[in-house]
Design a protein around this motif. Structure first.
Motif, PDB file in Angstrom:
ATOM      1  N   VAL A 134       0.833  -1.201   0.006  1.00  0.00           N
ATOM      2  CA  VAL A 134       0.011  -0.099  -0.043  1.00  0.00           C
ATOM      3  C   VAL A 134       0.849   1.379   0.086  1.00  0.00           C
ATOM      4  O   VAL A 134       2.029   1.354   0.430  1.00  0.00           O
ATOM      5  CB  VAL A 134      -0.880   0.193   1.290  1.00  0.00           C
ATOM      6  N   ILE A 135       0.441   2.198  -0.556  1.00  0.00           N
ATOM      7  CA  ILE A 135       0.824   3.639  -0.509  1.00  0.00           C
ATOM      8  C   ILE A 135      -0.301   4.549  -0.091  1.00  0.00           C
ATOM      9  O   ILE A 135      -1.335   4.724  -0.417  1.00  0.00           O
ATOM     10  CB  ILE A 135       1.341   4.154  -1.798  1.00  0.00           C
ATOM     11  N   PHE A 136       0.009   5.160   1.180  1.00  0.00           N
ATOM     12  CA  PHE A 136      -1.015   6.049   1.979  1.00  0.00           C
ATOM     13  C   PHE A 136      -2.320   5.209   2.126  1.00  0.00           C
ATOM     14  O   PHE A 136      -3.385   5.753   1.933  1.00  0.00           O
ATOM     15  CB  PHE A 136      -1.203   7.245   1.059  1.00  0.00           C
ATOM     16  N   GLY A 137      -2.403   3.761   2.393  1.00  0.00           N
ATOM     17  CA  GLY A 137      -3.225   2.896   2.631  1.00  0.00           C
ATOM     18  C   GLY A 137      -4.023   2.742   1.370  1.00  0.00           C
ATOM     19  O   GLY A 137      -5.011   1.785   1.402  1.00  0.00           O
ATOM     20  N   ILE A 138      -3.447   2.968   0.168  1.00  0.00           N
ATOM     21  CA  ILE A 138      -4.233   2.635  -1.033  1.00  0.00           C
ATOM     22  C   ILE A 138      -3.453   1.397  -1.583  1.00  0.00           C
ATOM     23  O   ILE A 138      -2.133   1.740  -1.603  1.00  0.00           O
ATOM     24  CB  ILE A 138      -4.204   3.756  -2.004  1.00  0.00           C
ATOM     25  N   GLY A 139      -4.144   0.214  -2.264  1.00  0.00           N
ATOM     26  CA  GLY A 139      -3.353  -0.669  -2.797  1.00  0.00           C
ATOM     27  C   GLY A 139      -2.625  -0.270  -3.991  1.00  0.00           C
ATOM     28  O   GLY A 139      -3.037   0.309  -4.762  1.00  0.00           O
ATOM     29  N   LEU A 140      -1.218  -0.890  -3.975  1.00  0.00           N
ATOM     30  CA  LEU A 140      -0.396  -0.591  -5.161  1.00  0.00           C
ATOM     31  C   LEU A 140      -0.948  -1.123  -6.485  1.00  0.00           C
ATOM     32  O   LEU A 140      -0.946  -0.323  -7.563  1.00  0.00           O
ATOM     33  CB  LEU A 140       1.119  -1.096  -4.855  1.00  0.00           C
ATOM     34  N   SER A 141      -1.678  -2.093  -6.496  1.00  0.00           N
ATOM     35  CA  SER A 141      -2.052  -2.976  -7.523  1.00  0.00           C
ATOM     36  C   SER A 141      -3.005  -2.234  -8.453  1.00  0.00           C
ATOM     37  O   SER A 141      -3.029  -1.945  -9.422  1.00  0.00           O
ATOM     38  CB  SER A 141      -2.262  -4.399  -7.194  1.00  0.00           C
ATOM     39  N   PRO A 142      -4.291  -1.999  -7.725  1.00  0.00           N
ATOM     40  CA  PRO A 142      -5.221  -1.208  -8.176  1.00  0.00           C
ATOM     41  C   PRO A 142      -4.782   0.400  -8.460  1.00  0.00           C
ATOM     42  O   PRO A 142      -5.229   1.020  -9.292  1.00  0.00           O
ATOM     43  CB  PRO A 142      -6.392  -1.159  -7.103  1.00  0.00           C
TER      44      PRO A 142
END
Length: 155
Positions: free
Chosen positions: A119-127
């Motif tokens: 995750v980056i800032f809680g957002i999944g890297l893949s999506p």
């Protein structure tokens, strides 16, 4: 826009949608089982859901393509993609994906990530990178098919 260019734009949009759909379906199929928490439904519902989200992803790729074209006043920018157009497309794709994920995960609670999801800032890297990578891939493939392969002629 002249009739020939309208027809060309239609062909570009069909090719872009089809290739984007294939790339996004592949991406969604892999990440859904490996990076998201399991849902309580069978394979038939899973396949329908994957097709639905892939359809939406493909529409987003087309929307980002058109947004880029409007910004540069060139809806057929795939003919001769420039560094600036590709950068704008990339930034818009990343922005749209970040908004979608933030809203779905933190505001609506529609899905959650497995611990294996970076995750980056809680957002999944893949999506986060999905629309960017599949969008650029679809653009490149459709450009090669339509213009590199000679199906459509550059002016």
């Amino acid at each position: 826009m002249k009739n020939g260019k309208i027809a060309e734009l239609g062909i570009v949009m069909i090719a872009l949608f089809g290739l984007s759909f294939l790339l996004n379906f592949f991406w969604e199929s892999i990440q859904a089982v490996s990076l998201y928490l399991k849902h309580d439904f069978g394979a038939d519902k899973y396949v329908r859901m994957t097709i639905y989200v892939t359809f939406i992803d493909s529409l987003f790729v087309e929307g980002i393509y058109l947004f880029t074209g409007f910004c540069f006043k060139d809806l057929l920018w795939e003919r001769s993609p420039t560094k600036g157009k590709v950068i704008l497309f990339s930034l818009a794709a990343l922005g749209v994906a970040a908004f979608i994920e933030y809203r779905a995960v933190f505001r609506l609670g529609r899905w959650a990530y497995k611990e294996t999801m970076p995750v980056i800032f809680g957002i999944g890297l893949s999506p986060l990178v999905q629309l960017w990578i599949t969008g650029l891939g679809a653009l490149w493939l459709s450009h090669e098919f339509l213009y590199g392969g000679g199906l459509l002629v550059k002016e």
